[in-house]
Design an enzyme around this catalytic site. Structure first.
Site, PDB file in Angstrom:
ATOM      1  N   GLY A   1      -5.007  82.826  28.914  1.00  0.00           N
ATOM      2  CA  GLY A   1      -4.545  83.558  30.082  1.00  0.00           C
ATOM      3  C   GLY A   1      -5.704  83.837  31.010  1.00  0.00           C
TER       4      GLY A   1
ATOM      5  N   GLN B   1     -10.339  88.067  37.312  1.00  0.00           N
ATOM      6  CA  GLN B   1     -11.378  87.476  36.459  1.00  0.00           C
ATOM      7  C   GLN B   1     -12.153  86.366  37.144  1.00  0.00           C
ATOM      8  OE1 GLN B   1      -8.440  87.026  33.001  1.00  0.00           O
ATOM      9  NE2 GLN B   1     -10.407  87.230  31.977  1.00  0.00           N
TER      10      GLN B   1
ATOM     11  N   CYS C   1     -10.910  88.329  25.230  1.00  0.00           N
ATOM     12  CA  CYS C   1     -10.784  88.136  26.675  1.00  0.00           C
ATOM     13  C   CYS C   1     -11.961  87.302  27.166  1.00  0.00           C
ATOM     14  CB  CYS C   1     -10.807  89.504  27.349  1.00  0.00           C
ATOM     15  SG  CYS C   1     -10.732  89.436  29.138  1.00  0.00           S
ATOM     16  N   LEU C   2     -11.700  86.371  28.079  1.00  0.00           N
ATOM     17  CA  LEU C   2     -12.780  85.544  28.622  1.00  0.00           C
ATOM     18  C   LEU C   2     -13.807  86.393  29.366  1.00  0.00           C
ATOM     19  CD1 LEU C   2     -10.732  82.502  29.982  1.00  0.00           C
ATOM     20  CD2 LEU C   2     -12.140  82.570  27.907  1.00  0.00           C
TER      21      LEU C   2
ATOM     22  N   HIS D   1      -1.779  92.111  28.567  1.00  0.00           N
ATOM     23  CA  HIS D   1      -3.225  91.963  28.744  1.00  0.00           C
ATOM     24  C   HIS D   1      -3.552  91.499  30.177  1.00  0.00           C
ATOM     25  CE1 HIS D   1      -7.328  90.635  27.194  1.00  0.00           C
ATOM     26  NE2 HIS D   1      -7.251  90.009  28.358  1.00  0.00           N
ATOM     27  N   GLU D   2      -2.828  90.480  30.651  1.00  0.00           N
ATOM     28  CA  GLU D   2      -3.137  89.927  31.980  1.00  0.00           C
ATOM     29  C   GLU D   2      -2.713  90.881  33.097  1.00  0.00           C
ATOM     30  OE1 GLU D   2      -5.137  87.529  32.029  1.00  0.00           O
ATOM     31  OE2 GLU D   2      -4.879  86.954  29.937  1.00  0.00           O
TER      32      GLU D   2
ATOM     33  N   HIS E   1      -5.304  93.413  33.670  1.00  0.00           N
ATOM     34  CA  HIS E   1      -6.403  92.930  34.522  1.00  0.00           C
ATOM     35  C   HIS E   1      -6.104  93.188  35.994  1.00  0.00           C
ATOM     36  CE1 HIS E   1      -9.308  90.917  31.992  1.00  0.00           C
ATOM     37  NE2 HIS E   1      -8.396  90.180  31.389  1.00  0.00           N
TER      38      HIS E   1
HETATM   39 CO    CO Z   1      -8.593  89.110  29.643  1.00  0.00          CO
END
Ligand code: CO
Length: 170
Positions: free
Chosen positions: A46, A51, A94-95, A136-137, A140
């Site tokens: 995701g 991000q 998470c990235l 989660h997304e 963000h």
């Molecule tokens: Co993330």
């Protein structure tokens, strides 16, 4: 297509609250394509616009098993309108939060309203992994990271580890 830079913690941009997308135009389609390339290359499941340094309410994800090919989902202006049940999301990562995972309390099931990349309104009701990825997304897009949902003690330990690493790089 182009690979985008992924913003990582503790960059304050990750705290940005995004603006709604008003115009689904060619620039936005290009951004979606670039985000998809970036997510698959990482690899991740995701990616939210925040991000990659863009303050727009846009996220993509793909939770299909890779051996089955890709199944890219694009959510524009997503909103959780119903949430039900409690679940612990194990080893969430998470990235934007490199080299770290933690257990996070999440809702079991969510109902999300959004529009797709063609501008069509959608309602998505999901549970399990799908529900966790969406929560989660969408977090963000509201400037929230999964480490904001763990204890301050654990977050503090991670923060110190990141600061130590940054010092060692210098
Ligand atoms: Co993330």
């Amino acid at each position: 297509m182009a690979l985008l830079n992924i913003v990582t913690y503790p960059d304050p941009f990750l705290k940005t609250t995004t603006r709604p997308v008003k115009d689904i135009n060619g620039d936005l389609q290009q951004l979606i394509n670039d985000m998809a390339e970036t997510m698959y290359a990482a690899p991740g499941i995701g990616l939210a616009a925040t991000q990659v340094g863009i303050d727009l309410s846009l996220l993509i994800y793909d939770i299909a098993p890779r051996e089955n090919g890709t199944d890219l989902r694009v959510l524009i202006n997503p909103r959780i309108i119903e949430a039900e049940g409690d679940v612990v999301s194990e080893n969430e990562g998470c990235l934007s939060v490199p080299d770290y995972t933690a257990d996070v309390k999440r809702s079991e099931r969510v109902l999300v309203e959004c529009v797709d990349r063609e501008g069509r309104p959608q309602r998505i009701e999901v549970d399990d992994m799908h529900s966790i990825v969406l929560q989660h997304e969408i977090d963000h897009l509201n400037g929230v990271l999964f480490i904001d949902r763990i204890s301050s003690l654990k977050r503090g330990l991670y923060k110190r580890r990141i600061q130590k690493k940054a010092r060692e790089k210098k």
